[in-house]
Design a protein around this motif. Structure first.
Motif, PDB file in Angstrom:
ATOM      1  N   SER A 242      13.997  61.090  84.656  1.00 52.35           N
ATOM      2  CA  SER A 242      14.551  59.806  84.245  1.00 52.35           C
ATOM      3  C   SER A 242      16.014  60.013  83.895  1.00 52.35           C
ATOM      4  CB  SER A 242      13.803  59.268  83.021  1.00 52.35           C
ATOM      5  OG  SER A 242      12.469  58.972  83.346  1.00 52.35           O
TER       6      SER A 242
ATOM      7  N   ASP B 208      17.524  57.602  87.449  1.00 58.16           N
ATOM      8  CA  ASP B 208      16.127  57.934  87.686  1.00 58.16           C
ATOM      9  C   ASP B 208      16.020  58.466  89.110  1.00 58.16           C
ATOM     10  OD1 ASP B 208      15.548  56.833  85.215  1.00 58.16           O
ATOM     11  OD2 ASP B 208      14.993  54.875  86.037  1.00 58.16           O
ATOM     12  N   GLY B 209      15.145  59.447  89.328  1.00 64.31           N
ATOM     13  CA  GLY B 209      14.961  59.949  90.685  1.00 64.31           C
ATOM     14  C   GLY B 209      14.239  61.273  90.682  1.00 64.31           C
TER      15      GLY B 209
ATOM     16  N   VAL C 238      14.755  57.690  94.089  1.00 60.19           N
ATOM     17  CA  VAL C 238      13.345  57.742  94.513  1.00 60.19           C
ATOM     18  C   VAL C 238      13.169  57.194  95.928  1.00 60.19           C
ATOM     19  CG1 VAL C 238      12.221  57.763  92.268  1.00 60.19           C
ATOM     20  CG2 VAL C 238      12.911  55.579  93.276  1.00 60.19           C
ATOM     21  N   GLU C 239      14.020  56.259  96.335  1.00 60.14           N
ATOM     22  CA  GLU C 239      13.895  55.690  97.684  1.00 60.14           C
ATOM     23  C   GLU C 239      14.168  56.729  98.768  1.00 60.14           C
ATOM     24  OE1 GLU C 239      15.742  54.699  95.237  1.00 60.14           O
ATOM     25  OE2 GLU C 239      15.940  52.525  95.062  1.00 60.14           O
TER      26      GLU C 239
END
Lengths: 393, 393
Positions: free
Chosen positions: A99, A72-73, A114-115
């Motif tokens: 995803s 995911d990202g 995502v971070e």
């Protein structure tokens, strides 16, 4: 087709005793020749767990079929992220949330976690850089089109089914379950009529489908009719194999086809026999429960496994263990000892090969076979234990 | 009842990432506390193979219930045969042909093999002597009344069924098969809808009964309704556990009851979660197939096995093997490596713990777990391989 030359010619042993017994290895060889698997068939994947593949399965295409996100990202063009860091955020024009498993959007070649991405009032910034292919699973990275995924003979595992479904394969060709007729030939005085549940469980374990018949009376005509009725791939008959007046199972098998061997040099189980009933291979098992279990494991189960497309050797996990006590045996006869693993990892007999009854087999952790050439095994020697529980050891 | 104190408080991770992950051992402990077996029930013996005994079985009487012939032959009074031999036949007044398993006739205490007896024009002669008890199985020799035959927790073997039938026991109390609802929460874009066959096979392997629901769309309300519907003992949901916008499975579980932990320090499978749905323990599995397999084996399967009355540890046969190559791991995270046994008996990784896809699990002979405290395992070290095939090794 039926080579009887290696066996003593079967006679009516009732009231006389066995003039001789066939070597276990010869009878096993006869079974290997005559237990032919029925034609394979196709089953849907949700019925395929534990079945045996009859043909190899090859990949119909690359997997994954296109480059796709491996996590995911946010999908990005890696060249846009050069030099980005938490103290040097870089705005991204092409940033698409994805995803894991989704195809890579056009113009992207990496997925940032995502971070590592910051959403801020309508625009997106990278807080770290990505190399081309980071977070991406390449087309064909898992599997190349045409590759053999699963070999014939494979017992299908749960994850095999997952892979096959993912590749769009909805059905597989598997070995048929041989139809095994179990005739309880006990009659009212014998224990053999009680062995249906045990033998059914053993046949299912080895990949067969059971048709249970009886208990039938110890009558030659009734047994011969049950033996030769159509619809079975393999016949097992239990009981009435000994030297008593009503031990008519061998005679009934001769009536239904051919009695090839009667009397096998194994203990327990030495009144077992094999033959053909209307062309179908047949194994006669003694009615004494422990003898029936031994003759099933060493003879009948071999036929079932072979016909089900499995390895014909014993299915029990084998383990090398040292004997805590001497195991006595008779030359010329294969002895099956029920044994227990002791607290210090050795093995000791629970019952000699000549003691009947299932109590020893129930208390046992497994069994040891002593070859026909051996007079026995001294204490402290290494032996192979065939463990009853599949996950033990 | 639900102790959440050991876990990071679950938040909505969509678009943000996981703030932290729960330790695998803590999540397993939570499962052990909340996976309670449903009440046991009675089944007839022909359905009992492979089931788990919920209560010990004791012998209702002595076995055999009376002295009986241990072999086919002729029952005699041993005192009548004193001094008999092939050169000294001795006439027998009381000589009754018996089959193995028949009760001893009155006045007899031994069974001569048929070969040791000569029938001659109406009278019978012994050609050998017998000691009292020769060829006889004594009352209670196999089993004493009241003895524990099988302990609770036993997975019933075929021979157990044979012994129980012989003793007149027709039914046994076994652990129930927990009703496991598997909700495919994938939606059309994910692979999770393809995992039904794999997960069903795994649940059946571990002793559960499957109710397959879906594939459902990735909608919070639809998932919450499927999670909290009555009729399940355990809930597994597969897919939609990540950080994408439509990863609504954790939110749906919170709606249906309690989301206890989301994010587990294991690879693959780190987006797994646990909680309670209308009081029923629930495990959220990632939709990526290899992550789903890993989270099933380490979390969900543990719940199924425990509820089915089985040992909750991994069911795969374990084997100590030496590593052929280094296995790299991350501190703080349990890594699951798919491995292959090499020709010279060592073990080598097929795919790192971070590589998705089932292809590695299909080619693998088993897997190695590397603990959260470890940075990895050097080449030449001994590791435990959990073998996929039960009978391997």
């Amino acid at each position: 087709m039926t080579d009887r030359s290696t066996f003593p010619s079967p006679i009516d042993v009732r009231g006389r005793g066995f003039p001789g017994r066939a070597a276990l290895a010869d009878v096993q060889r006869w079974i290997d020749t005559h237990a032919v698997p029925p034609p394979p068939g196709e089953v849907p994947l949700n019925e395929a767990a534990g079945r045996v593949l009859a043909a190899p399965v090859t990949a119909p295409g690359d997997w994954p079929p296109a480059d796709r996100a491996a996590r995911d990202g946010v999908a990005v063009a890696s060249s846009d992220t050069l030099g980005a860091g938490s103290y040097n955020p870089i705005p991204l024009l092409n940033a698409v949330p994805v995803s894991a498993g989704e195809p890579m959007p056009p113009g992207t070649d990496a997925v940032l976690p995502v971070e590592t991405v910051q959403q801020d009032a309508g625009f997106t910034e990278a807080l770290g850089s990505a190399a081309p292919g980071d977070g991406v699973e390449r087309r064909g990275e898992g599997i190349r089109a045409g590759a053999v995924l699963l070999e014939a003979g494979r017992i299908l595992r749960p994850q095999d089914l997952g892979l096959l479904v993912a590749l769009g394969i909805g059905a597989v060709t598997v070995a048929a379950r041989p139809r095994v007729r179990v005739v309880l030939a006990g009659g009212p005085r014998s224990g053999s009529e009680t062995l249906g549940a045990m033998l059914s469980a053993l046949v299912v374990r080895d990949g067969g489908a059971v048709e249970l018949v009886g208990p039938l009376p110890a009558e030659r005509g009734a047994l011969a009719a049950a033996y030769s009725a159509p619809g079975a791939d393999l016949l097992l008959s239990v009981g009435r194999t000994g030297v008593g007046e009503d031990d008519v199972a061998p005679l009934a098998l001769a009536d239904a086809g051919t009695l090839v061997a009667h009397g096998v040099a194994m203990r327990p189980g030495d009144s077992a026999g094999v033959g053909l009933a209307a062309g179908v291979p047949a194994v006669l098992l003694p009615g004494e429960p422990m003898a029936a279990l031994a003759a099933y494991e060493l003879l009948a189960g071999r036929a079932v496994r072979r016909m089900a497309g499995r390895d014909s050797v014993l299915p029990h996990p084998a383990r090398a263990v040292v004997t805590a006590r001497k195991l006595i045996s008779e030359i010329g006869c294969v002895d099956l000892y029920r044994v227990r693993l002791t607290a210090d990892g050795a093995v000791e007999p629970l019952a000699s090969a000549t003691v009947p009854g299932l109590a020893g087999a129930v208390r046992a952790d497994g069994f040891v076979l002593i070859s026909a050439e051996s007079e026995g095994i001294p204490a402290g020697a290494s032996v192979t234990v065939h463990c009853f529980d599949g996950t033990k050891g």
